[in-house]
Design a protein around this motif. Sequence first.
Motif, PDB file in Angstrom:
ATOM      1  N   PRO A   1       3.028  52.185  12.639  1.00 29.99           N
ATOM      2  CA  PRO A   1       3.637  51.539  13.573  1.00 29.99           C
ATOM      3  C   PRO A   1       5.150  50.507  13.264  1.00 29.99           C
ATOM      4  O   PRO A   1       4.738  50.355  12.228  1.00 29.99           O
ATOM      5  N   LEU A   2       6.429  50.770  13.786  1.00 30.63           N
ATOM      6  CA  LEU A   2       7.229  49.883  12.306  1.00 30.63           C
ATOM      7  C   LEU A   2       7.639  48.859  13.735  1.00 30.63           C
ATOM      8  O   LEU A   2       7.876  49.206  14.358  1.00 30.63           O
ATOM      9  N   SER A   3       6.555  47.614  13.342  1.00 26.39           N
ATOM     10  CA  SER A   3       6.172  46.512  14.004  1.00 26.39           C
ATOM     11  C   SER A   3       6.521  45.450  13.244  1.00 26.39           C
ATOM     12  O   SER A   3       6.433  44.009  14.199  1.00 26.39           O
ATOM     13  N   PHE A   4       6.914  45.381  12.496  1.00 27.00           N
ATOM     14  CA  PHE A   4       7.288  44.046  11.364  1.00 27.00           C
ATOM     15  C   PHE A   4       8.831  43.367  11.567  1.00 27.00           C
ATOM     16  O   PHE A   4       8.648  42.624  10.693  1.00 27.00           O
ATOM     17  N   ALA A   5       9.751  43.663  12.291  1.00 26.30           N
ATOM     18  CA  ALA A   5      10.810  43.865  12.116  1.00 26.30           C
ATOM     19  C   ALA A   5      11.456  43.628  11.293  1.00 26.30           C
ATOM     20  O   ALA A   5      12.715  42.372  10.942  1.00 26.30           O
ATOM     21  N   THR A   6      10.818  44.768   9.944  1.00 22.50           N
ATOM     22  CA  THR A   6      11.623  44.252   8.308  1.00 22.50           C
ATOM     23  C   THR A   6      12.682  44.128   8.228  1.00 22.50           C
ATOM     24  O   THR A   6      13.415  43.390   7.810  1.00 22.50           O
ATOM     25  N   GLN A   7      14.065  45.139   9.164  1.00 25.43           N
ATOM     26  CA  GLN A   7      15.438  45.542   9.303  1.00 25.43           C
ATOM     27  C   GLN A   7      15.689  44.205  10.289  1.00 25.43           C
ATOM     28  O   GLN A   7      17.242  44.393   9.918  1.00 25.43           O
ATOM     29  N   TYR A   8      15.536  43.734  10.799  1.00 26.51           N
ATOM     30  CA  TYR A   8      15.533  42.442  11.904  1.00 26.51           C
ATOM     31  C   TYR A   8      16.197  41.676  11.381  1.00 26.51           C
ATOM     32  O   TYR A   8      15.848  40.304  11.061  1.00 26.51           O
ATOM     33  N   VAL A   9      17.793  40.770  11.529  1.00 28.49           N
ATOM     34  CA  VAL A   9      17.938  40.020  11.083  1.00 28.49           C
ATOM     35  C   VAL A   9      18.927  38.381  12.330  1.00 28.49           C
ATOM     36  O   VAL A   9      19.520  39.443  12.926  1.00 28.49           O
ATOM     37  N   GLY A  10      18.172  38.486  12.748  1.00 27.16           N
ATOM     38  CA  GLY A  10      18.195  36.803  13.318  1.00 27.16           C
ATOM     39  C   GLY A  10      19.544  35.589  13.459  1.00 27.16           C
ATOM     40  O   GLY A  10      19.814  35.860  12.293  1.00 27.16           O
ATOM     41  N   SER A  11      19.499  35.013  14.258  1.00 26.15           N
ATOM     42  CA  SER A  11      20.895  34.167  14.639  1.00 26.15           C
ATOM     43  C   SER A  11      21.137  33.054  14.841  1.00 26.15           C
ATOM     44  O   SER A  11      22.027  32.658  15.191  1.00 26.15           O
ATOM     45  N   GLY A  12      19.552  32.494  15.363  1.00 25.57           N
ATOM     46  CA  GLY A  12      19.209  31.418  16.025  1.00 25.57           C
ATOM     47  C   GLY A  12      19.803  31.581  17.406  1.00 25.57           C
ATOM     48  O   GLY A  12      19.489  30.604  18.363  1.00 25.57           O
ATOM     49  N   LYS A  13      19.645  32.852  18.274  1.00 25.68           N
ATOM     50  CA  LYS A  13      19.648  32.927  19.289  1.00 25.68           C
ATOM     51  C   LYS A  13      18.697  32.223  20.078  1.00 25.68           C
ATOM     52  O   LYS A  13      19.349  31.732  21.582  1.00 25.68           O
TER      53      LYS A  13
END
Length: 295
Positions: A36-48
Motif C-alpha cells: 500500500p501507499l502508506s509512507f506519505a512520500t508525497q505529503y508536504v508538512g507545514s508545522g501544523k
Amino acid sequence: MREEQRQQTQDPEEFKPQPQQLDTQPGKESEMRQTPLSFATQYVGSGKLRGKVALITGGDSGIGRSTAICFAKEGADVFIAYLDEHEDARQTEEAVVAEGVRCQIAAGDLRDPEVPRQLVRKAVDVFGKIDILINNAAEQHPQEDIADVTREQLEQTFRTNFFGLFDLCREALPHIPDGGCIINTASVTAYRGNPTLLDYASSKGAIVAFTRSLSKQLAERNIRVNAVAPGPVWTPLIPLTFDAEKVGKFGEDTPMGRPGQPDEISPSYVFLASADASYMSGQVLHPNGGEIINT
C-alpha cells in the motif's frame, strides 16, 4: 524492502488489486505483494502539529502508518500502539524518526482491558502528555449468514473495534489538555451496511454514535471529537479478510472504480487534528471514492 516502500511513486488512480490472500492474523503489510501507499512520500508538512503528541492505535501499517508519518511531517511526536506486527511497527517508527521527531512503539491487545491503561501510562511517561488520540485499530471477519456469526466472534470484534476505543478514551482523557482532540476511525459500512460484515459494520456504527455523544460531553473543555469513515482502502486487512477472487475486485464498486490508498486517507486525520478544524466536533469525514453518504 524499506527503501522500496519509501520510494513508492505509483499513481493511486492506476492501482489495480492483484489476487492475494494472507492467512495469518494479524495482517502484515510487509507480507503484501502489492505494498500500500502508506509512507506519505508525497505529503508536504507545514508545522501544523508542531509540539503536539499523538497516540495512534493500529499505527504499524495502512492508514495508521500513513497518519503517523503525516503527523511527524507536521512536527508531532508519535506514540504507536499495535498488536504484534513488530516488523511493520519498526518500519513505521523508522520513517517517523526520519522526520526529526520522537517516536515510541508499544505492542498490546486492546481486547485486554488493562492494555489501554498501560498504553496511556507509557505514552505519558515518555512524552508527558497526549494532545491527539487516534483510535484506528480494527478487525473484521466476513460471514455470509448471521447464523455463522458466533457470540465469540461478535464479542471479539466489539472488544477490538469499540471497547478498546472506549477504554482508551477514558484512560487518555485525564492526560489530554483542554483544546486537544480525539479522532476515531469509523467506516462507510456504518452508513450503508455490509451483508457479510454484520458485526464489523455494527461496531463502526457504534463508533459514529460514540463520537457524536462524546463530542457534546467534552465541548466545554474544547476537546474536539471527530471521526473519519473511509471507503474501501488497500491495507493488510483486505487480503487477510477476503479470498483472492474478492481481493482482485476490491474497490471496483466505488464511483471511482478503485480502492483508496492509505496516503489518500491520512490527510483527513491531519485536518481534524489541526487548528484548521477548530470549529468542527462531532463530525465525520468521508474519503470513500465518491460514494454519497447520508450523514
